[in-house]
Design a protein around this motif. Sequence first.
Motif, PDB file in Angstrom:
ATOM      1  N   VAL A 165      -7.468 -20.369  30.670  1.00  0.00           N
ATOM      2  CA  VAL A 165      -6.358 -20.961  31.415  1.00  0.00           C
ATOM      3  C   VAL A 165      -6.502 -22.485  31.480  1.00  0.00           C
ATOM      4  O   VAL A 165      -5.532 -23.215  31.248  1.00  0.00           O
ATOM      5  N   CYS A 166      -7.700 -22.968  31.766  1.00  0.00           N
ATOM      6  CA  CYS A 166      -7.918 -24.420  31.848  1.00  0.00           C
ATOM      7  C   CYS A 166      -7.687 -25.101  30.506  1.00  0.00           C
ATOM      8  O   CYS A 166      -7.052 -26.165  30.444  1.00  0.00           O
ATOM      9  N   ALA A 193      -3.952 -25.033  29.722  1.00  0.00           N
ATOM     10  CA  ALA A 193      -3.225 -25.955  30.606  1.00  0.00           C
ATOM     11  C   ALA A 193      -3.381 -27.396  30.140  1.00  0.00           C
ATOM     12  O   ALA A 193      -2.391 -28.124  29.995  1.00  0.00           O
ATOM     13  N   ILE A 220     -11.584 -16.006  31.489  1.00  0.00           N
ATOM     14  CA  ILE A 220     -10.142 -16.160  31.702  1.00  0.00           C
ATOM     15  C   ILE A 220      -9.865 -17.533  32.310  1.00  0.00           C
ATOM     16  O   ILE A 220      -8.907 -18.208  31.929  1.00  0.00           O
TER      17      ILE A 220
END
Length: 125
Positions: A20-21, A24, A16
């Motif tokens: 997310v990284c 982003a 996860i």
Amino acid sequence: MVDISKSRFHIGVLQIGIIVCVLATAFIHLYLALQPDEDLRTWFILNSIGYLVLLVALFLPPLMPYRRIVDYVLIVYTAVTIVMWFLIGLPSEPIGYVTKAIEAVLIILLVLDTRIGRKHSARYQ
């Protein structure tokens, strides 16, 4: 032929964090590409697309046997992105520092993911 039971993948906290990284940094690069008078627009768009394609490849079930390779490609891709920022980017922009911090965390998470994957694959051999 690949044994499907060995190629199944569990999405946990580490994965996860990777998702997310990647999202982003991909969306930050896309945001930067949409800024008026952006000289690096094409590079930002291509970088964003590259991150998204590699993210899909990382979790696409048919590519699970090649997950470690995709991990390594994403690590190198992220490292090249950081280096290129120093060479042709604007290191004085605050959003650049935020993005590079996210990318550094991404590399750390990918290295951890690769090491954990290697330990799990050793159990199957």
